[in-house]
Design an enzyme around this catalytic site. Sequence first.
Site: not given
Length: 473
Positions: A245, A106, A164, A333
Amino acid sequence: MSETGDGGSVSRRGFAAAGAVVAGVAAGAALPGGTASARTAEREFRADPDRGHRPTRPNILVVIGDDLGWADLSSYGSPHIRTPNLDRLARGGVRFTQGYSAAAVCSPTRFALYTGRYPGRLRGGLEEPIARPDKLVGIPPAHPTLGSLLKGAGYSTAMFGKWHCGFLPWYSPVKSGWDVFFGNLSGAVDYYSKVSGTGVDLYEGEVPAESLDYYTDTLADRAADFIRRDHDKPWLLNLNFTAAHWPWEAPGDRDVSAHITARIKAGDSRALWHDDGGSLDTYRKMVESLDAAVGRVLRALRATRQDKDTIVLFSSDNGGERWSYQWPLSGGKGELREGGIRVPNILRWPAAIRPGQVSHVPVITHDWTATLLDAAGVRPGAAHPLDGHSLVPYLRQGALPPRRDLFWRTREERALRRGDWKYLRTAAGETLHNLSADPREQADLARRHPALLTDLRAAWEKIDGDLLPYPEA
């Protein structure tokens, strides 16, 4: 038979089309899989320099899904997730089959989107991802961002959802150029309680806020309200969903939320990861909720007659996680295999780009930063040159797409793409892949092309040498 955007029809091609689209060889092929609304005929991208009214300062709406896999949309091949609103968005513009996130997790991808530069140019971009408040880790308020540059050029700027890129009191969207912010600073929150690993994480500007509604819906409502305001100047809206998520909570899963929230408050540091939860059906509902939320925002654009003069970009911050559908890619990911970094990319700009098109040009997160600034006529900061390349000449004048290498790194892996070729180094060693023929990265061609392997390795090392080194673990 299936619907098409221009009144024609095509028969279903099944999942074989997905591989062809990945390779970029299926000119005019149907969109793979999914619902009837997704299976529309696509034309190979062709710019239209004479296309009607093209505003010099378009509105800009950037929508980011979280951990959304490359084929999690029905327009990208999902066999069981229905995403009619995002499919309609694709039919209204250009669907990119080889779009990439700047990183495999992310935070660094968001650094690239907001700065237009490699994540490794800033200390905070070395965190994979940012896990806790730290005065050294974030986008410095003085650093030019998409928000601050457009704000300086007269745009109204707003962000709703996941930031983030650093914690208060040192960092926030408000400090980095966004006039309005409502959302979370951390990487994940419970969809109802908004609890993260450090407590409730929801802010209005820089003031703690409270909301117990389903987060995806709340963000969509905020974005739609912003669009419906009376605007006397162009605007930038970053809409950063946390879907899909973890934690694995679909609309209505309040009991699941209560259980996870109680575990967090009791000190369970892994509760939010929801390792013992989720299912394919829950994930489907989460993605379909995301799609419905995007639909509400796009309807607000149409209702206010701003859709023609608004650039809409949809993407994901990295590849999919445990419930994602990624065929035919491998990895996910956190990895630099295609499944970790290839993501859906859709661009709609009715004033300048014809609908119903598909492009197989490789693009990456920071290219979109350069593209959006260029489309708005805004120059980057002189002391902070962009690493991304504007696609405006390609999209509007039909120029050749930019020729450059695409670069990625993590602490453990490295990757570089040049044309169809990809250099990859993992814990298993160095490999070389031709993505046109082998999007699953199963055939290692390093022995057949040792000179190319050496060349791509050297190119990776040259870019890496200009970036900050990772701090010692």
